[in-house]
Design a protein around this motif. Structure first.
Motif, PDB file in Angstrom:
ATOM      1  N   LEU A 178      26.845  -3.790  44.630  1.00  0.00           N
ATOM      2  CA  LEU A 178      27.408  -4.719  45.612  1.00  0.00           C
ATOM      3  C   LEU A 178      28.412  -5.671  44.973  1.00  0.00           C
ATOM      4  N   LEU A 179      28.121  -6.114  43.743  1.00  0.00           N
ATOM      5  CA  LEU A 179      29.041  -7.058  43.099  1.00  0.00           C
ATOM      6  C   LEU A 179      30.421  -6.446  42.936  1.00  0.00           C
ATOM      7  N   PHE A 180      30.476  -5.186  42.538  1.00  0.00           N
ATOM      8  CA  PHE A 180      31.774  -4.530  42.362  1.00  0.00           C
ATOM      9  C   PHE A 180      32.468  -4.345  43.707  1.00  0.00           C
ATOM     10  N   LEU A 181      31.697  -3.995  44.713  1.00  0.00           N
ATOM     11  CA  LEU A 181      32.280  -3.825  46.048  1.00  0.00           C
ATOM     12  C   LEU A 181      32.912  -5.133  46.531  1.00  0.00           C
ATOM     13  N   LEU A 182      32.195  -6.239  46.403  1.00  0.00           N
ATOM     14  CA  LEU A 182      32.734  -7.522  46.864  1.00  0.00           C
ATOM     15  C   LEU A 182      33.906  -7.968  46.004  1.00  0.00           C
ATOM     16  N   ARG A 183      33.801  -7.707  44.698  1.00  0.00           N
ATOM     17  CA  ARG A 183      34.920  -8.109  43.837  1.00  0.00           C
ATOM     18  C   ARG A 183      36.185  -7.323  44.180  1.00  0.00           C
ATOM     19  N   PHE A 184      36.050  -6.041  44.489  1.00  0.00           N
ATOM     20  CA  PHE A 184      37.229  -5.261  44.886  1.00  0.00           C
ATOM     21  C   PHE A 184      37.761  -5.746  46.229  1.00  0.00           C
ATOM     22  N   ALA A 185      36.835  -6.090  47.140  1.00  0.00           N
ATOM     23  CA  ALA A 185      37.264  -6.546  48.462  1.00  0.00           C
ATOM     24  C   ALA A 185      37.990  -7.884  48.375  1.00  0.00           C
ATOM     25  N   GLY A 214      28.345 -11.569  35.194  1.00  0.00           N
ATOM     26  CA  GLY A 214      29.132 -10.381  35.487  1.00  0.00           C
ATOM     27  C   GLY A 214      30.359 -10.690  36.330  1.00  0.00           C
ATOM     28  N   LEU A 215      30.203 -11.566  37.320  1.00  0.00           N
ATOM     29  CA  LEU A 215      31.353 -11.949  38.139  1.00  0.00           C
ATOM     30  C   LEU A 215      32.397 -12.694  37.312  1.00  0.00           C
ATOM     31  N   LEU A 216      31.945 -13.561  36.415  1.00  0.00           N
ATOM     32  CA  LEU A 216      32.905 -14.262  35.562  1.00  0.00           C
ATOM     33  C   LEU A 216      33.639 -13.290  34.646  1.00  0.00           C
ATOM     34  N   LYS A 217      32.948 -12.269  34.188  1.00  0.00           N
ATOM     35  CA  LYS A 217      33.586 -11.264  33.330  1.00  0.00           C
ATOM     36  C   LYS A 217      34.604 -10.449  34.117  1.00  0.00           C
ATOM     37  N   MET A 218      34.400 -10.351  35.431  1.00  0.00           N
ATOM     38  CA  MET A 218      35.340  -9.603  36.281  1.00  0.00           C
ATOM     39  C   MET A 218      36.457 -10.495  36.824  1.00  0.00           C
ATOM     40  N   LYS A 219      36.697 -11.634  36.165  1.00  0.00           N
ATOM     41  CA  LYS A 219      37.822 -12.515  36.496  1.00  0.00           C
ATOM     42  C   LYS A 219      37.723 -13.027  37.930  1.00  0.00           C
ATOM     43  N   LEU A 220      36.545 -13.506  38.296  1.00  0.00           N
ATOM     44  CA  LEU A 220      36.380 -14.035  39.657  1.00  0.00           C
ATOM     45  C   LEU A 220      37.110 -15.365  39.826  1.00  0.00           C
ATOM     46  N   LEU A 221      37.063 -16.227  38.816  1.00  0.00           N
ATOM     47  CA  LEU A 221      37.626 -17.571  38.962  1.00  0.00           C
ATOM     48  C   LEU A 221      39.131 -17.550  39.212  1.00  0.00           C
ATOM     49  N   PRO A 222      39.928 -16.784  38.474  1.00  0.00           N
ATOM     50  CA  PRO A 222      41.372 -16.746  38.807  1.00  0.00           C
ATOM     51  C   PRO A 222      41.635 -16.259  40.226  1.00  0.00           C
ATOM     52  N   ARG A 223      40.806 -15.321  40.703  1.00  0.00           N
ATOM     53  CA  ARG A 223      41.018 -14.831  42.063  1.00  0.00           C
ATOM     54  C   ARG A 223      40.695 -15.916  43.098  1.00  0.00           C
ATOM     55  N   LEU A 224      39.625 -16.672  42.866  1.00  0.00           N
ATOM     56  CA  LEU A 224      39.301 -17.760  43.793  1.00  0.00           C
ATOM     57  C   LEU A 224      40.381 -18.837  43.766  1.00  0.00           C
TER      58      LEU A 224
END
Length: 1410
Positions: A457-464, A551-561
């Protein structure tokens, strides 16, 4: 040199090149050789057959230039064999040879190409017709043609191939009718159904067996002969015999083979089958509940499927419904025409969607079914019939059921249609919200959240989130917020912010899982990878599986937010969701909060857009207006550390925002009333956090008039019916928390000023701008407020608001008087009079008020410790995403519920601790609180509780531990002064011992204070000075008279040992505090936080929750520490021979304390398993070669051994389970045995320790080790039955059933290794087991019976008459007899007959041999 032909060459050029090649004599690339046909007995070239007919020779082409290396198969998918598991392989077989044998190189196939032999193939001439050309084939006529049989491979044939086959069939019937070999062999399946058996003549040939594998020209004739023979046998059998043989075959054959045979028959059925006469196989109608999952992990792959679809558990009757009939041509709404392409065959499985939806099941079932949800996330029961216009039936599986499964939602989320993606993500968000709230716990198997996370789910939401469509991106943000954030958890944390140390919190890190890295084993410490390097080496999937936020931080969530907030500028709801997500990330850990602060332009965007210094009330967008959620984000970030707080205040301008928001009244902020109250509340909380570090105190001087004005507004609180009252109360609580922290900081000003002067400014924080004189003016005003709220308790309308505010006033007064006593301006006389007035006018009326008394009665029901075993269906919490589980906290009893007395009692306890420390004469006025029935009952329940530790309870347990500590501190002051309180001293001591191993990280100072004051205090061990040792001695004397056992050393010494231990209590305390010295730095940090030394506090984020501060077996700590220092080598010997200085005294004090606890505080040690006690005490023998021989250690260990082996304790001593910290008890026992052989010198105490695990009910491994590898120790194991104090029956009963061990027993007895004078206990045990074995009448295997006869014969012919009589005449063990057992005068008749029979068998076999 020959050249290659070119496209421009003419025919003449090619002929010229050919002639040139032939004249040159160059070898050709391919040569023609004669290959023999071994099947026909032919020979190759040069073998005398050169004159054979040229027409029968066949060409062979040899290709010589094929590569030797196998071609690469990298692009091809891996091969999977269905028969690999059934192949037989051998361990010593070389895998390479097996590969070479089975995987033939392509050159072995194409190196020689042999022409096929066609000499025996019949040739048929074409049929003569009167037409000049063949007739044109029309599609409409194909159905009227003669149906050609399918190929042997069962594949489909084209129209042309079927036409040719029909023509050949016709020719065979006309021209070759006389040849049975040429008859067609249509295939059939081996089916023994009744309809097939009744009409065997209808089948012209076998359908299953084609005869293709037979050699020779008569293969087809042999096949027909077998078929005719089978048909004749079937015709001769009756119907019942056919059915019986059919059952027999089905029971013997492999089910897969039966399915294969039936599938072969299905291939030959007509195109339009009639409805079957037999019901379908059950395996075809089962509803699958677990479906396969296809999931891709990686940064660029989409995770779209769920691994384990959730299942609904429906209670009710099992409904057995018949499967729907297959679709026939008559069922179709439109009849297929013959001229339609590819409609000549009806495919029912593809036409199922044309049916009407079947009705949903009308009854419940216990069968697990796949969970389906509507768009609001509500679980739809399988029995519910919803209309189709709701859009919940657009799926293929289970078409009659409404709703979407998790798997289908994952598929929709990757759809090309924008609306489908948005709808699926919104539905997933609703499902997550309900799952996190625990709404599915009672109706679903497993966890929805865990299933979704495992499915990616984390990957799905991160891609979305990267979707270019704003609607999809917004839905993904909302789903991510539903996954990470629990609104009720945040409400609880906000509610407890104003409690004592409520601004501190645990980081929401997953439980630490230590992973052993094999690559680092054996490497030097400097060469091993650091934790950060290991983290960077992990993939996104591995990190997310262990920690979702990381894991979300490793997937560069903060720059996207940041991009969403800064560039996309979404709707207000999305902005709120983003800010709440950032707040949850900041709560994760201090490193996560630092990443939020370090993300480029993220915090700058938040400050400029959502916390502006000026704004317009007419703004249509949320941008440009101050938001309370943004201020809360700043507060949580500031909690992570003083440096982060300083960055927010100075670099990002938070200090300026505080002055803008708090300098005016909430109704003057040009915001909505609720939003203005919320943002000012969060502003006060941020300021309180900063003041907790000693920061932002200059702001206090600037805004002092505004603060005084805000304090005066407490008299203008709205009525209880006003919806704004809760917000007003929260704002006032935050203000009081701010004043409390400012008071603590001001109290440190004088100390810091003096420290700076003495140290010259080095290693000393600078004094804050606010001093004690700046805060003294508020105390009088707040005291008046408190008196007013106590009076308001009589008013039912104002009672709840007053109970909410009173605890915070008490916490403020504690801070004021605590810091006042440290100031130079402290005036003892005036302060004592002031405290007496405070006690008489405020505290005693408050404690005696009926409302407070009623609240205290809820103490036990609100406790987390006392209700640890209560089973409640809480929300779903996953390992990689911990939460606080606060769902429904307002509607159930609990620590944070409105009916909880904990905040009031904690504030009261804090104030009593401070004022009784200043004015000790006031202590006796508060005995009523400690002796009240609710408090006494609560403490009694706590002394017997065993709470578990998790994130869901730790944040609440911390507050309860504060209250327990404060009650014990009050008892510590009152026990020496009040006789009534002293009667409960043992209860308070028991509670202190139980609470000590519960204390969590951040409470090290509390543990130190308990150890220093109560745990080792003589006043709380009342048995030591009220005849306790004498009572133990009298009890043991009575036991001695009843049993008449001569124990050596006697238990009577325990009383003396206890008396000595009570005298040594101060030394024992010093010993344990010395061994806990490694916690000194943590104790100092905890002390600064709990005592309000704000300028020294580094962070309000508590240490990571790895477990309690002290282990549950902390009383054994000196003993275990000494064992670890001494070290044990692999051979069992000591690595360090000399013990450290003071080791004997430390071990003595440790054993004295353990003896005292075991006799008088047994409940405090119940958390330590008996096997763990035994293992820890074994360190006495393992840590030194002579420590156990020291007289004080010997006496104390004997006493503990007697206590552990009491009749009431022996059954609970289970050595088959591994002790905590050890892989198995057997390893420890082997070390003990080796140590006994090396250094024991036959010591009786050590011997008892070694004998205890040899009881019959424990593992055979230990007895095998003693009688096998360490049989030499039997010579010195001279413990008598009286000294052991364990009933001998525990060694002899039940009879031994291990044949190898029985043989060892027998061998040691016969060889003289085991004698009664050397090892009495094991001698009796071995006699008993061997005697029971040889005379046993139980049926046994041949090997066991042979061993019995052999032993009995050898015993009969023994030359040692004494041993012979012991083995044959042994009766029962008797510990009071000299030998330790009773004997028969002569063999009983049944045993004598058995002996005669065995001896007679031997004589018979000897005679037969002669």
């Amino acid at each position: 040199m020959l050249r290659r032909p070119k496209p421009t060459d003419s025919e003449a050029d090619l002929l010229r090149e050919q002639e040139h090649f032939l004249t040159s004599g160059a070898p050709s690339a391919a040569s023609v050789v004669r290959r023999p046909d071994k099947r026909r007995g032919e020979a190759g070239e040069g073998e005398g057959l050169s004159g054979e007919n040229e027409g029968s020779q066949r060409d062979v082409v040899t290709i010589e230039d094929l590569p030797d290396q196998l071609p690469s198969l990298t692009p091809a998918p891996p091969k999977k064999s269905r028969f690999k598991a059934s192949r037989v392989t051998f361990e010593d077989e070389d895998a390479g040879e097996r590969l070479d044998r089975h995987d033939t190189h392509i050159s072995a196939v194409l190196s020689r190409i042999v022409e096929r032999d066609t000499s025996s193939t019949p040739i048929s001439l074409p049929a003569f017709t009167g037409m000049a050309f063949p007739k044109v084939l029309h599609r409409s006529e194909t159905s009227n043609q003669v149906k050609a049989p399918l190929s042997s491979a069962g594949g489909k044939k084209s129209i042309f191939a079927r036409q040719i086959a029909a023509q050949r069939l016709k020719e065979c019937k006309t021209t070759l009718h006389s040849s049975p070999e040429a008859a067609p062999t249509p295939e059939t399946s081996m089916d023994t159904d009744q309809c097939d058996a009744a009409e065997p003549a209808a089948v012209s040939g076998p359908r299953l067996v084609s005869g293709q594998g037979l050699q020779g020209p008569h293969s087809s004739g042999e096949t027909m002969r077998i078929h005719v023979e089978n048909q004749a046998k079937l015709q001769a059998m009756s119907q019942s015999e056919i059915l019986e043989e059919q059952k027999k075959l089905l029971s013997q054959l492999d089910p897969r083979l039966v399915d294969f045979v039936r599938s072969r028959k299905a291939q030959s059925v007509p195109s339009f089958p009639s409805p079957s006469k037999h019901p379908k196989d059950k395996s075809g109608t089962e509803d699958p509940t677990v479906q396969d999952v296809s999931r891709e992990s990686g940064s660029c792959s989409a995770a779209v499927l769920c691994q384990k679809p959730q299942e609904v558990e429906m209670e009710g009757e099992e409904e057995l419904s018949a499967p729907p009939p297959a679709v026939t041509e008559e069922d179709l709404p439109v009849k297929p025409q013959k001229e339609w392409v590819h409609m000549d065959k009806l495919e029912p499985e593809k036409l199922e969607w044309l049916r009407d939806l079947p009705e949903p099941r009308r009854k419940g079932t216990k069968k697990a079914m796949q969970a389906r949800f509507d768009f609001a996330g509500t679980l739809i029961p399988p029995t519910e019939d919803l209309p189709t216009h709701l859009g919940l039936h657009h799926h293929g599986d289970e078409p009659e059921r409404a709703g979407y499964s998790l798997q289908e939602l994952f598929l929709l989320s990757r759809s090309q249609v924008i609306q489908q993606r948005t709808l699926s993500l919104s539905t997933l968000a609703n499902i997550l919200s309900k799952a996190r709230a625990g709404e599915y716990v009672s109706v679903l198997k497993g966890s929805v959240t865990s299933t979704l996370l495992d499915a990616g789910l984390l990957f799905l939401l991160r891609f979305a989130l990267d979707d270019s469509v704003e609607g999809v991106m917004s839905a993904a943000v909302h789903a991510l917020k539903a996954l990470l954030v629990c609104a009720e958890d945040e409400e609880c944390l906000d509610c407890t912010f104003s409690w004592f140390r409520g601004l501190a919190s645990f980081p929401l890190l997953p439980s630490a899982q230590e992973e052993e890295d094999e690559e680092d084993e054996g490497l030097d410490e400097s060469m091993k990878e650091t934790a950060k390097e290991k983290e960077e080496r992990k993939s996104d999937h591995e990190v997310a599986r262990q920690d979702a936020v990381k894991g979300l931080l490793k997937m560069k969530l903060l720059p996207r937010l940041r991009y969403i907030l800064e560039v996309v500028r979404p709707s207000p709801r999305v902005v709120q969701d983003v800010l709440e997500i950032l707040t949850r990330i900041a709560r994760h850990s201090s490193s996560s909060a630092t990443q939020v602060l370090d993300c480029p332009r993220l915090m700058e965007t938040v400050m400029s857009e959502f916390l502006p210094t000026s704004w317009s009330p007419s703004s249509q967008s949320i941008y440009g207006l101050p938001l309370s959620s943004a201020m809360k984000l700043l507060r949580v970030l500031a909690t992570s550390g003083r440096h982060a707080c300083a960055r927010l205040l100075n670099s990002l301008g938070a200090s300026e925002r505080l002055s803008h928001l708090l300098s005016a009244e909430p109704n003057e902020l040009l915001l909505e009333p609720t939003e203005s109250l919320r943002i000012t509340t969060e502003a006060y909380r941020l300021w309180a956090v900063a003041a907790g570090y000693g920061q932002a105190c200059k702001l206090y001087l600037d805004l002092y008039p505004a603060l005084v004005t805000a304090l005066q507004s407490v008299h203008r609180l709205p009525p209880a019916s006003d919806p704004l009252l809760p917000l007003q109360l929260q704002r006032f609580l935050a203000l009081l928390s701010l004043l409390t922290q400012v008071t603590h900081t001001a109290g440190c000003h004088q100390e810091l000023q003096a420290g700076m002067v003495s140290s010259g400014g080095e290693e000393c924080p600078p004094p804050p701008p606010v001093s004690w004189g700046h805060v003294t003016g508020l105390q009088t005003s707040l005291m008046g407020h408190l008196k007013g709220f106590i009076k308001n308790l009589d008013d039912p309308l104002q009672k709840d608001g007053s109970l909410t505010l009173i605890p915070v006033y008490l916490v403020y007064l504690e801070a004021y008087y605590h810091q006042l006593s440290r100031q130079n301006c402290f005036k003892p006389v005036e302060t004592l009079q002031e405290l007496e007035l405070l006690t008489s006018d405020v505290l005693l009326p408050l404690m005696s008020h009926s409302v407070v008394q009623g609240l205290i009665k809820n103490l036990k029901s609100s406790s987390v410790v006392c209700n640890a075993q209560a089973i409640t269906l809480g929300p779903e919490i996953t390992n990689n995403l911990p939460g606080l589980a606060c769902t429904g906290w307002r509607n159930r009893p609990g620590l944070v519920a409105p009916s909880s007395p904990f905040p009031l009692l904690t504030g009261l306890g804090l104030l009593l601790e401070t004022i009784t420390g200043i004015h000790k004469g006031l202590s006796s006025k508060f005995t009523g609180l400690l002796l009240s029935e609710p408090v006494t009952g609560y403490l009694r329940s706590c002394s017997q509780a065993t709470p578990s530790l998790s994130h869901t309870k730790a944040w609440l347990l911390r507050h309860e531990h504060h209250l327990l500590y404060l009650l014990l501190r009050l008892a510590h002051r009152l026990v020496p002064l009040d006789l009534e309180v002293a009667k409960h001293a043992s209860l308070y001591h028991q509670v202190a011992l139980v609470v000590l191993p519960w204390l969590l990280p951040g409470s090290e100072y509390l543990a130190h204070e308990l150890l220093s004051t109560i745990v080792f205090s003589k006043d709380f061990i009342s048995e030591g000075h009220s005849g306790g040792p004498e009572a133990v001695e009298l009890g043991e004397l009575k036991l001695h008279e009843e049993t008449q056992k001569d124990t050596s050393p006697s238990l009577q010494t325990v009383g003396t040992l206890l008396r000595e231990a009570c005298v040594q209590l101060p030394s024992i305390r010093g010993c344990f505090l010395t061994h806990l010295a490694h916690l000194e730095s943590s104790v100092i940090v905890s002390r600064d936080a709990l005592l309000g030394h704000n300028p020294w506090i580094k962070s309000h984020l508590l240490p990571e929750l790895t477990g309690p501060i002290l282990p549950s077996d902390w009383p054994f700590l000196p003993l275990v520490s000494l064992y670890e220092q001494a070290g044990v080598s692999d051979g069992g010997g000591l690595a360090v021979e000399e013990l450290p200085q003071g080791a004997l005294q430390a071990v003595t004090h440790c054993l004295q304390w353990l003896l005292l606890l075991e006799v008088w505080r047994e409940e405090a040690l119940k958390v330590v398993l008996p096997v763990a006690k035994f293992a820890r005490l074994s360190c006495v023998f393992l840590c030194s070669s002579d420590l156990f021989l020291e007289r004080p250690v010997q006496r104390l260990t004997w006493g503990l051994f007697r206590l552990l082996t009491r009749s009431t304790k022996l059954d609970s001593l289970d050595l088959n389970i591994p002790p905590p910290g050890l892989a198995s008890f057997q390893d420890l026992y082997l070390a003990l045995v080796s140590q006994y052989e090396a250094v024991s010198f036959g010591d009786r105490l050590f011997g008892c320790w070694v004998l205890l695990p040899l009881q019959r009910r424990y593992s055979t491994t230990m007895r095998l080790a003693v009688f096998g590898e360490h049989v030499g120790m039997l010579r010195s194991l001279g413990v008598t039955l009286e000294q052991l104090s364990i009933p001998i029956e525990r060694f002899t009963s039940p009879p031994e059933d291990s044949l190898p061990l029985l043989r060892l027993y027998f061998r040691s007895l016969v060889t003289g290794t085991l004698k009664c004078s050397w090892c009495p206990v094991l001698y009796v045990a071995a006699l008993s087991h061997v005697n029971s074995f040889i005379f046993s009448q139980d049926a046994a295997a041949q090997e066991v019976e042979t061993a019995r006869h052999s032993m009995l014969r050898k015993i009969y012919y023994l030359t040692d008459e004494v041993l012979r009589s012991h083995l044959l005449l042994f009766r029962l063990p008797q510990h009071h007899l000299q030998l330790g057992f009773d004997m028969y005068e002569q063999l009983p008749p049944i045993r004598a007959k058995r002996l005669e029979r065995v001896l007679g068998l031997q004589e018979g076999s000897v005679d037969k041999g002669d």
